[in-house]
Design a protein around this motif. Structure first.
Motif, PDB file in Angstrom:
ATOM      1  N   SER A  49      -2.275 -16.342  -1.907  1.00 32.97           N
ATOM      2  CA  SER A  49      -0.810 -15.926  -1.415  1.00 32.97           C
ATOM      3  C   SER A  49      -0.514 -17.321  -1.691  1.00 32.97           C
ATOM      4  CB  SER A  49      -0.939 -16.359  -0.384  1.00 32.97           C
ATOM      5  OG  SER A  49      -0.059 -15.864   0.910  1.00 32.97           O
ATOM      6  N   GLY A  50       1.156 -17.701  -2.404  1.00 34.88           N
ATOM      7  CA  GLY A  50       1.881 -18.603  -2.587  1.00 34.88           C
ATOM      8  C   GLY A  50       2.817 -17.971  -3.821  1.00 34.88           C
ATOM      9  N   SER A  51       3.498 -19.055  -4.367  1.00 40.57           N
ATOM     10  CA  SER A  51       4.752 -18.421  -4.573  1.00 40.57           C
ATOM     11  C   SER A  51       4.622 -17.802  -6.587  1.00 40.57           C
ATOM     12  CB  SER A  51       5.699 -20.246  -5.201  1.00 40.57           C
ATOM     13  OG  SER A  51       4.975 -21.099  -5.497  1.00 40.57           O
ATOM     14  N   SER A  52       3.591 -18.136  -6.609  1.00 40.45           N
ATOM     15  CA  SER A  52       3.003 -17.511  -8.016  1.00 40.45           C
ATOM     16  C   SER A  52       2.795 -16.213  -7.740  1.00 40.45           C
ATOM     17  CB  SER A  52       1.610 -18.534  -8.538  1.00 40.45           C
ATOM     18  OG  SER A  52       2.475 -19.852  -8.461  1.00 40.45           O
ATOM     19  N   GLY A  53       2.723 -15.726  -6.235  1.00 41.68           N
ATOM     20  CA  GLY A  53       1.642 -13.986  -6.558  1.00 41.68           C
ATOM     21  C   GLY A  53       0.962 -13.836  -5.236  1.00 41.68           C
ATOM     22  N   ASN A  54       1.278 -12.724  -4.017  1.00 40.66           N
ATOM     23  CA  ASN A  54       0.958 -12.260  -3.437  1.00 40.66           C
ATOM     24  C   ASN A  54       0.040 -11.039  -3.327  1.00 40.66           C
ATOM     25  OD1 ASN A  54       1.586 -14.479  -0.771  1.00 40.66           O
ATOM     26  ND2 ASN A  54       3.140 -14.586  -2.289  1.00 40.66           N
ATOM     27  N   GLY A  55      -0.554 -10.036  -2.117  1.00 37.80           N
ATOM     28  CA  GLY A  55      -1.545  -9.719  -2.382  1.00 37.80           C
ATOM     29  C   GLY A  55      -2.259  -9.608  -0.876  1.00 37.80           C
ATOM     30  N   LEU A  56      -2.092  -8.706  -0.256  1.00 29.07           N
ATOM     31  CA  LEU A  56      -3.194  -8.713   0.834  1.00 29.07           C
ATOM     32  C   LEU A  56      -3.999  -7.188   1.214  1.00 29.07           C
ATOM     33  CD1 LEU A  56      -4.078 -10.843   4.428  1.00 29.07           C
ATOM     34  CD2 LEU A  56      -2.634  -8.442   4.465  1.00 29.07           C
ATOM     35  N   VAL A  57      -4.958  -7.234   1.659  1.00 32.19           N
ATOM     36  CA  VAL A  57      -5.403  -5.687   1.785  1.00 32.19           C
ATOM     37  C   VAL A  57      -5.848  -5.704   3.315  1.00 32.19           C
ATOM     38  CG1 VAL A  57      -7.166  -4.023   1.041  1.00 32.19           C
ATOM     39  CG2 VAL A  57      -6.418  -6.190  -0.303  1.00 32.19           C
ATOM     40  N   VAL A  58      -5.815  -4.278   3.061  1.00 34.82           N
ATOM     41  CA  VAL A  58      -5.732  -4.047   5.384  1.00 34.82           C
ATOM     42  C   VAL A  58      -6.773  -2.646   4.717  1.00 34.82           C
ATOM     43  CG1 VAL A  58      -4.942  -3.855   7.526  1.00 34.82           C
ATOM     44  CG2 VAL A  58      -3.569  -5.098   5.717  1.00 34.82           C
ATOM     45  N   GLU A  59      -7.868  -2.654   5.661  1.00 29.39           N
ATOM     46  CA  GLU A  59      -8.674  -0.669   5.457  1.00 29.39           C
ATOM     47  C   GLU A  59      -9.256  -1.140   6.951  1.00 29.39           C
ATOM     48  OE1 GLU A  59     -12.308  -0.963   2.707  1.00 29.39           O
ATOM     49  OE2 GLU A  59     -13.142  -1.492   5.048  1.00 29.39           O
ATOM     50  N   VAL A  60      -9.067   0.314   6.646  1.00 31.16           N
ATOM     51  CA  VAL A  60      -9.496   0.711   8.144  1.00 31.16           C
ATOM     52  C   VAL A  60      -9.962   2.002   7.962  1.00 31.16           C
ATOM     53  CG1 VAL A  60      -9.361   1.986  10.960  1.00 31.16           C
ATOM     54  CG2 VAL A  60      -8.005   0.183  10.274  1.00 31.16           C
ATOM     55  N   ALA A  61     -11.529   2.483   8.053  1.00 28.46           N
ATOM     56  CA  ALA A  61     -12.600   3.339   7.592  1.00 28.46           C
ATOM     57  C   ALA A  61     -12.261   4.295   5.944  1.00 28.46           C
ATOM     58  CB  ALA A  61     -12.395   4.537   8.789  1.00 28.46           C
ATOM     59  N   ASN A  62     -11.627   4.781   5.488  1.00 34.07           N
ATOM     60  CA  ASN A  62     -11.101   5.114   4.223  1.00 34.07           C
ATOM     61  C   ASN A  62      -9.904   4.672   3.552  1.00 34.07           C
ATOM     62  OD1 ASN A  62     -14.464   5.859   3.521  1.00 34.07           O
ATOM     63  ND2 ASN A  62     -14.049   7.835   3.987  1.00 34.07           N
ATOM     64  N   THR A  63      -9.638   4.456   4.209  1.00 38.65           N
ATOM     65  CA  THR A  63      -7.519   3.941   4.930  1.00 38.65           C
ATOM     66  C   THR A  63      -7.794   2.457   4.119  1.00 38.65           C
ATOM     67  OG1 THR A  63      -6.692   5.472   5.852  1.00 38.65           O
ATOM     68  CG2 THR A  63      -5.163   3.872   5.376  1.00 38.65           C
ATOM     69  N   ARG A  64      -7.164   1.938   2.846  1.00 39.68           N
ATOM     70  CA  ARG A  64      -6.834   1.017   1.772  1.00 39.68           C
ATOM     71  C   ARG A  64      -5.646   0.870   2.054  1.00 39.68           C
ATOM     72  NH1 ARG A  64     -10.615   2.604   0.211  1.00 39.68           N
ATOM     73  NH2 ARG A  64     -13.001   2.116   1.569  1.00 39.68           N
ATOM     74  N   VAL A  65      -4.737   0.021   2.490  1.00 36.92           N
ATOM     75  CA  VAL A  65      -3.236  -0.298   2.125  1.00 36.92           C
ATOM     76  C   VAL A  65      -3.247  -1.688   1.893  1.00 36.92           C
ATOM     77  CG1 VAL A  65      -1.186  -0.933   3.235  1.00 36.92           C
ATOM     78  CG2 VAL A  65      -2.382   1.313   3.855  1.00 36.92           C
ATOM     79  N   MET A  66      -2.248  -2.396   0.474  1.00 34.23           N
ATOM     80  CA  MET A  66      -2.403  -3.237   0.388  1.00 34.23           C
ATOM     81  C   MET A  66      -1.079  -3.572  -0.244  1.00 34.23           C
ATOM     82  SD  MET A  66      -3.067  -4.460  -3.990  1.00 34.23           S
ATOM     83  CE  MET A  66      -2.046  -6.189  -4.988  1.00 34.23           C
ATOM     84  N   MET A  67      -0.243  -4.721   0.485  1.00 31.89           N
ATOM     85  CA  MET A  67       0.663  -5.581   1.192  1.00 31.89           C
ATOM     86  C   MET A  67       0.809  -6.318   0.279  1.00 31.89           C
ATOM     87  SD  MET A  67       1.891  -7.713   4.367  1.00 31.89           S
ATOM     88  CE  MET A  67       2.914  -8.398   4.638  1.00 31.89           C
ATOM     89  N   ASP A  68       1.929  -6.035  -0.723  1.00 32.62           N
ATOM     90  CA  ASP A  68       3.005  -6.587  -1.569  1.00 32.62           C
ATOM     91  C   ASP A  68       2.026  -6.893  -2.831  1.00 32.62           C
ATOM     92  OD1 ASP A  68       4.975  -7.211  -0.424  1.00 32.62           O
ATOM     93  OD2 ASP A  68       4.044  -8.856   0.050  1.00 32.62           O
ATOM     94  N   CYS A  69       2.105  -6.586  -3.747  1.00 35.61           N
ATOM     95  CA  CYS A  69       1.294  -7.070  -5.188  1.00 35.61           C
ATOM     96  C   CYS A  69       2.380  -7.943  -6.511  1.00 35.61           C
ATOM     97  CB  CYS A  69       0.933  -5.912  -5.766  1.00 35.61           C
ATOM     98  SG  CYS A  69       0.034  -6.526  -7.267  1.00 35.61           S
ATOM     99  N   GLY A  70       2.190  -9.211  -5.849  1.00 38.25           N
ATOM    100  CA  GLY A  70       2.953 -10.106  -7.293  1.00 38.25           C
ATOM    101  C   GLY A  70       2.162 -10.367  -7.981  1.00 38.25           C
ATOM    102  N   PHE A  71       1.072  -9.823  -9.113  1.00 37.57           N
ATOM    103  CA  PHE A  71       0.521 -10.267  -9.628  1.00 37.57           C
ATOM    104  C   PHE A  71      -0.004  -9.403 -11.442  1.00 37.57           C
ATOM    105  CE2 PHE A  71      -2.292 -11.019  -5.849  1.00 37.57           C
ATOM    106  CZ  PHE A  71      -1.815 -12.990  -5.956  1.00 37.57           C
ATOM    107  N   THR A  72      -0.606  -9.751 -12.587  1.00 33.66           N
ATOM    108  CA  THR A  72      -0.424  -8.655 -13.151  1.00 33.66           C
ATOM    109  C   THR A  72      -1.467  -7.777 -13.178  1.00 33.66           C
ATOM    110  OG1 THR A  72      -1.346  -9.740 -14.559  1.00 33.66           O
ATOM    111  CG2 THR A  72       0.041 -10.620 -14.835  1.00 33.66           C
ATOM    112  N   LEU A  73      -1.484  -6.843 -13.854  1.00 35.34           N
ATOM    113  CA  LEU A  73      -1.890  -5.592 -13.844  1.00 35.34           C
ATOM    114  C   LEU A  73      -3.531  -5.678 -13.457  1.00 35.34           C
ATOM    115  CD1 LEU A  73      -2.992  -2.281 -12.633  1.00 35.34           C
ATOM    116  CD2 LEU A  73      -1.799  -2.081 -15.734  1.00 35.34           C
TER     117      LEU A  73
END
Ligand SMILES: [Zn+2]
Ligand SMILES: [Zn+2]
Length: 255
Positions: A10-34
């Motif tokens: 997290s920061g001005s060079s890139g953000n990404g957070l993953v939230v998981e419940v059982a088999n559901t995984r949601v990524m919030m934002d992606c500011g990074f290269t692949l």
């Protein structure tokens, strides 16, 4: 079902957070290269194929810069406001776009995802609260100022990730040009440590178990100052406060 979450950075060079419940995984934002995203996901034991969806807060590069490539390569649906969607590349597959209303909660698998609008210098920025029906995680980065709506959305959360962008004295005495200083500190810029402290003081904290400082400026803040600000608000020891670092984010936490 338990909700857990981890930060990829997290920061001005890139953000990404993953939230998981059982088999559901949601990524919030992606500011990074692949390549960087894959590496950062691997650190928390995931691959892009484990992601159910990506939710996007706004079009700034440190949040959306890596979204289109990741989503396209792995056919991951992207949830975003109409204002943010305007910034997807023209060749982005329409079939992967899920437009959201900034006031309407949606279900993604086992996760309830609640966007809410925030003041920030983007087209139609939102931040998110996530819930498994019991535990609630609230995340705000890129927040120019505190609104009653934001206070309502973050109240009663079990876990909070809150922007502590800068220390106002460090920002003003620092090397940024005056126009950038003004932008960062404006009501459509970023939350400083004392505003973050005030935000936490305004919240119902009766269920709070995790409090994490995020989006720290590497130039104009220190983890110690951010911890101090949030610890003061939560009346706890400084070392109880987590920090989402630019390089390393933070490991899984059970909400
Ligand atoms: Zn940002
Ligand atoms: Zn931003």
């Amino acid at each position: 079902m338990a909700l857990r979450f981890a930060s990829l950075g997290s920061g001005s060079s890139g953000n990404g957070l993953v939230v998981e419940v059982a088999n559901t995984r949601v990524m919030m934002d992606c500011g990074f290269t692949l390549a960087d995203t894959k590496e950062r996901l691997a650190r928390v034991g995931l691959t892009p194929r484990d992601l159910t969806a990506i939710v996007v807060t706004h079009e700034h590069d440190d949040h959306m810069g890596g979204v289109a490539r990741l989503a396209k390569r792995y056919a991951i649906p992207v949830y975003l406001t109409r204002g943010s969607a305007q910034w997807l590349p023209e060749d982005f597959p329409a079939v992967l776009v899920r437009l959201i209303d900034s006031h309407t909660a949606i279900a993604i698998g086992d996760l309830s995802v609640e966007p809410f609008p925030v003041p920030h210098d983007a087209r139609e920025p939102v931040q998110f609260a996530f819930s498994d029906g019991d535990a609630r995680l609230g995340v705000v980065t890129d927040l120019g100022c505190i609104t009653q709506h934001v206070v309502d959305k973050l109240s009663g959360c079990r876990a909070l990730v809150i922007e502590c962008n800068h220390d106002i004295d460090m920002l003003m005495a620092g090397p940024y040009p005056p126009s950038l200083k003004q932008r960062v500190a404006s009501r459509f810029g970023h939350l400083d440590n004392s505003a973050a402290r005030h935000l936490v003081e305004c919240l119902d904290r009766s269920r709070l178990r995790h409090l994490i400082a995020a989006h720290l400026s590497q130039q104009n803040n220190t983890p110690a100052l951010a911890r101090r600000a949030l610890a003061t608000a939560a009346c706890c020891e400084d070392d109880w406060i987590g920090v989402a670092g630019q390089a390393d984010g933070f490991a899984w936490r059970d909400a």
